[in-house]
Motif scaffolding. Structure first.
Motif, PDB file in Angstrom:
ATOM      1  N   GLY A 182      41.383  10.433 -32.161  1.00  0.00           N
ATOM      2  CA  GLY A 182      42.143  11.575 -31.671  1.00  0.00           C
ATOM      3  C   GLY A 182      41.323  12.841 -31.631  1.00  0.00           C
ATOM      4  O   GLY A 182      41.364  13.606 -30.650  1.00  0.00           O
ATOM      5  N   GLN A 183      40.531  13.073 -32.679  1.00  0.00           N
ATOM      6  CA  GLN A 183      39.704  14.275 -32.743  1.00  0.00           C
ATOM      7  C   GLN A 183      38.610  14.254 -31.675  1.00  0.00           C
ATOM      8  O   GLN A 183      38.350  15.254 -31.012  1.00  0.00           O
ATOM      9  CB  GLN A 183      39.081  14.394 -34.135  1.00  0.00           C
ATOM     10  CG  GLN A 183      40.110  14.626 -35.234  1.00  0.00           C
ATOM     11  CD  GLN A 183      39.503  14.450 -36.612  1.00  0.00           C
ATOM     12  OE1 GLN A 183      38.812  13.470 -36.867  1.00  0.00           O
ATOM     13  NE2 GLN A 183      39.780  15.385 -37.492  1.00  0.00           N
TER      14      GLN A 183
ATOM     15  N   LEU B  76      45.634   8.468 -33.611  1.00  0.00           N
ATOM     16  CA  LEU B  76      46.328   7.820 -32.493  1.00  0.00           C
ATOM     17  C   LEU B  76      46.860   8.802 -31.454  1.00  0.00           C
ATOM     18  O   LEU B  76      47.538   8.395 -30.510  1.00  0.00           O
ATOM     19  CB  LEU B  76      47.495   6.984 -33.029  1.00  0.00           C
ATOM     20  CG  LEU B  76      47.116   5.794 -33.928  1.00  0.00           C
ATOM     21  CD1 LEU B  76      48.368   5.153 -34.501  1.00  0.00           C
ATOM     22  CD2 LEU B  76      46.282   4.764 -33.157  1.00  0.00           C
ATOM     23  N   SER B  77      46.550  10.075 -31.613  1.00  0.00           N
ATOM     24  CA  SER B  77      47.139  11.092 -30.730  1.00  0.00           C
ATOM     25  C   SER B  77      46.781  10.869 -29.262  1.00  0.00           C
ATOM     26  O   SER B  77      47.612  11.091 -28.365  1.00  0.00           O
ATOM     27  CB  SER B  77      46.722  12.495 -31.172  1.00  0.00           C
ATOM     28  OG  SER B  77      45.314  12.629 -31.171  1.00  0.00           O
ATOM     29  N   PHE B  78      45.563  10.428 -28.986  1.00  0.00           N
ATOM     30  CA  PHE B  78      45.157  10.190 -27.594  1.00  0.00           C
ATOM     31  C   PHE B  78      45.967   9.041 -27.006  1.00  0.00           C
ATOM     32  O   PHE B  78      46.501   9.142 -25.896  1.00  0.00           O
ATOM     33  CB  PHE B  78      43.663   9.882 -27.533  1.00  0.00           C
ATOM     34  CG  PHE B  78      43.159   9.618 -26.144  1.00  0.00           C
ATOM     35  CD1 PHE B  78      42.826  10.683 -25.315  1.00  0.00           C
ATOM     36  CD2 PHE B  78      43.027   8.332 -25.664  1.00  0.00           C
ATOM     37  CE1 PHE B  78      42.366  10.444 -24.016  1.00  0.00           C
ATOM     38  CE2 PHE B  78      42.571   8.095 -24.371  1.00  0.00           C
ATOM     39  CZ  PHE B  78      42.243   9.157 -23.550  1.00  0.00           C
ATOM     40  N   LEU B  79      46.068   7.947 -27.746  1.00  0.00           N
ATOM     41  CA  LEU B  79      46.863   6.818 -27.269  1.00  0.00           C
ATOM     42  C   LEU B  79      48.334   7.195 -27.116  1.00  0.00           C
ATOM     43  O   LEU B  79      49.001   6.786 -26.164  1.00  0.00           O
ATOM     44  CB  LEU B  79      46.746   5.640 -28.240  1.00  0.00           C
ATOM     45  CG  LEU B  79      45.492   4.773 -28.178  1.00  0.00           C
ATOM     46  CD1 LEU B  79      45.569   3.664 -29.212  1.00  0.00           C
ATOM     47  CD2 LEU B  79      45.297   4.185 -26.788  1.00  0.00           C
TER      48      LEU B  79
ATOM     49  N   GLU C  31      49.576   9.929 -26.311  1.00  0.00           N
ATOM     50  CA  GLU C  31      49.791  10.762 -25.124  1.00  0.00           C
ATOM     51  C   GLU C  31      49.614   9.982 -23.829  1.00  0.00           C
ATOM     52  O   GLU C  31      50.362  10.187 -22.873  1.00  0.00           O
ATOM     53  CB  GLU C  31      48.813  11.949 -25.145  1.00  0.00           C
ATOM     54  CG  GLU C  31      48.978  12.904 -23.970  1.00  0.00           C
ATOM     55  CD  GLU C  31      48.068  14.118 -24.071  1.00  0.00           C
ATOM     56  OE1 GLU C  31      48.025  14.898 -23.098  1.00  0.00           O
ATOM     57  OE2 GLU C  31      47.405  14.295 -25.115  1.00  0.00           O
ATOM     58  N   TYR C  32      48.624   9.068 -23.790  1.00  0.00           N
ATOM     59  CA  TYR C  32      48.274   8.427 -22.526  1.00  0.00           C
ATOM     60  C   TYR C  32      48.677   6.953 -22.426  1.00  0.00           C
ATOM     61  O   TYR C  32      48.905   6.452 -21.328  1.00  0.00           O
ATOM     62  CB  TYR C  32      46.755   8.554 -22.283  1.00  0.00           C
ATOM     63  CG  TYR C  32      46.327   9.967 -22.063  1.00  0.00           C
ATOM     64  CD1 TYR C  32      46.501  10.585 -20.826  1.00  0.00           C
ATOM     65  CD2 TYR C  32      45.765  10.706 -23.085  1.00  0.00           C
ATOM     66  CE1 TYR C  32      46.121  11.899 -20.613  1.00  0.00           C
ATOM     67  CE2 TYR C  32      45.378  12.030 -22.886  1.00  0.00           C
ATOM     68  CZ  TYR C  32      45.558  12.610 -21.655  1.00  0.00           C
ATOM     69  OH  TYR C  32      45.188  13.927 -21.454  1.00  0.00           O
TER      70      TYR C  32
ATOM     71  N   GLU D 168      52.363   2.590 -24.994  1.00  0.00           N
ATOM     72  CA  GLU D 168      52.747   1.173 -25.055  1.00  0.00           C
ATOM     73  C   GLU D 168      51.772   0.343 -25.886  1.00  0.00           C
ATOM     74  O   GLU D 168      52.137  -0.703 -26.433  1.00  0.00           O
ATOM     75  CB  GLU D 168      52.866   0.580 -23.641  1.00  0.00           C
ATOM     76  CG  GLU D 168      51.589   0.556 -22.823  1.00  0.00           C
ATOM     77  CD  GLU D 168      51.364   1.824 -22.003  1.00  0.00           C
ATOM     78  OE1 GLU D 168      50.618   1.745 -21.012  1.00  0.00           O
ATOM     79  OE2 GLU D 168      51.938   2.876 -22.369  1.00  0.00           O
ATOM     80  N   ILE D 169      50.515   0.809 -25.999  1.00  0.00           N
ATOM     81  CA  ILE D 169      49.546   0.085 -26.830  1.00  0.00           C
ATOM     82  C   ILE D 169      49.927   0.218 -28.299  1.00  0.00           C
ATOM     83  O   ILE D 169      49.854  -0.757 -29.065  1.00  0.00           O
ATOM     84  CB  ILE D 169      48.119   0.603 -26.576  1.00  0.00           C
ATOM     85  CG1 ILE D 169      47.663   0.202 -25.170  1.00  0.00           C
ATOM     86  CG2 ILE D 169      47.144   0.051 -27.623  1.00  0.00           C
ATOM     87  CD1 ILE D 169      46.265   0.650 -24.810  1.00  0.00           C
ATOM     88  N   ILE D 170      50.333   1.406 -28.699  1.00  0.00           N
ATOM     89  CA  ILE D 170      50.744   1.603 -30.092  1.00  0.00           C
ATOM     90  C   ILE D 170      51.939   0.712 -30.425  1.00  0.00           C
ATOM     91  O   ILE D 170      52.054   0.211 -31.548  1.00  0.00           O
ATOM     92  CB  ILE D 170      51.078   3.087 -30.348  1.00  0.00           C
ATOM     93  CG1 ILE D 170      49.830   3.954 -30.130  1.00  0.00           C
ATOM     94  CG2 ILE D 170      51.608   3.285 -31.773  1.00  0.00           C
ATOM     95  CD1 ILE D 170      50.068   5.441 -30.322  1.00  0.00           C
TER      96      ILE D 170
END
Length: 376
Positions: free
Chosen positions: A114-115, A323-326, A328-329, A332-334
């Motif tokens: 995320g960073q 996990l912030s990037f996942l 946001e974009y 469904e993967i999470i």
């Protein structure tokens, strides 16, 4: 995130496509908690001095004695780390607060997606996302990546074999001169010696190594590392073709390729090396497969965190940023992260720590829960 200089550096990067390889955070944490080690690899005076064997020490006996699981981590790079140090090493993997905190708070480790992507966001053209499981028997994955990124793909055996099981076993140095002092002989009295004494003995050993024939038994993955480090030496350095019947995941190199002719001309030494490495390759592979049966499970991590509120809150905080990037974009993967979603249910009633954008503030928040000294 981090500091202004880092942000400026990322802002100057050219726009590129990127690959994000991701994994259920609980699975990643599980793997980190059963990290293995060969304690004889240690730093003295800033230099890494590697362990080894000679023909009188079987690879099986060597790894039975010296392959250990790390109990905790230390930044004391100059302290000798020997297998008998029960505070640092054990025969079985374990879970403890200190180990989990180390992996969570070290920015060089796995929980920083995320960073990094927050800093890279403006410099990314396209992002291809893959799970780590996509790289098991990875022919289709590599073909997909080659089309996306435009690189040539060949059917390398590296993409259809699991070599990560050998990570802590290779490369293994084999000293063909049985009279040459090598690491185990230096290591035994090290705790009763000064660092200067140890340095001097290592210097002598290294000098003798320059004219000695030393073999490296490596995995097929290590071969790529060898190529990158030695470039032009690869043709004369690899001698796998002279070692029929060895386990298919292994390759053999000469540490000093200029001694190739001398080694191959010595039929007695070559025969001894062939016999030793044939047995060693199969013994090491069997040992690696046996070690997998000792590994922790995700349920072990979840059970441990269920009983530890402070550590659970810290995990949740780091995972949220990670996990912030996942989120946001590709949320469904999470949703496919079974173990992480189980973990999230454990945290429903926990008070969360919010990370702020300022690095200084992050450290202050870590300080409030007594973790500032572990922040690397």
């Amino acid at each position: 995130m981090l500091d202004d200089d880092v942000a400026k550096f990322y802002a100057l990067l050219p726009q590129k496509d990127a690959l994000l390889v991701t994994r259920d955070p609980i699975s990643a944490l599980k793997a980190m908690c059963h990290v293995q080690n060969r304690p004889q690899f240690m730093l003295l005076g800033g230099e890494l001095f590697g362990a080894g064997v000679n023909f009188s020490i079987s690879a099986k006996d060597y790894f039975d004695k010296n392959l250990k699981y790390t109990n905790k981590f230390t930044n004391d790079k100059y302290k000798p780390k020997v297998a008998s140090d029960k505070e640092l090493f054990s025969d079985l993997p374990s879970i403890n607060d200190e180990k989990i905190k180390w992996w969570l708070l070290d920015r060089a480790q796995s929980f920083h997606d995320g960073q990094v992507f927050a800093l890279l966001k403006e410099r990314l053209l396209r992002v291809k996302i893959k799970l780590t499981s996509d790289f098991v028997n990875a022919k289709e994955t590599m073909r997909d990546l080659s089309e996306f990124f435009g690189f040539d793909y060949n059917e390398s055996p590296l993409f259809c074999e699991r070599v990560s099981d050998l990570k802590y076993f290779t490369p293994l140095k084999i000293y063909t001169n049985e009279n040459m002092p090598f690491f185990d002989e230096i290591n035994e009295p090290l705790s009763n010696s000064t660092e200067i004494d140890a340095q001097e003995r290592m210097r002598i050993s290294k000098e003798q190594a320059k004219s000695s024939i030393i073999l490296h038994l490596s995995s097929i993955f290590d071969k790529r590392v060898y190529i990158s480090k030695n470039r032009g030496k690869i043709a004369s350095g690899e001698i796998t073709e002279y070692f029929d019947g060895i386990e298919k995941h292994f390759v053999v190199f000469l540490e000093n390729p200029t001694l190739r002719t001398q080694f191959l001309a010595n039929q007695t030494l070559l025969n001894k090396a062939q016999k030793y490495i044939l047995l060693a390759s199969h013994d090491i592979y069997k040992k690696a497969q046996n070690e997998k049966t000792k590994h922790l499970k995700e349920s072990d991590i979840l059970d441990f965190l269920a009983k530890n509120t402070e550590l659970r809150v810290l995990c949740a905080t780091v995972f949220n940023v990670h996990l912030s990037f996942l989120r946001e974009y590709k949320p469904e993967i999470i949703e496919t992260f079974k173990h992480y979603n189980h973990f999230a249910k454990l945290c429903v009633n926990d008070e969360q720590i919010e990370f702020c954008d300022e690095y200084k503030t992050e450290r202050e928040k870590m300080s409030k829960i007594g973790l500032d000294k572990l922040w690397l």
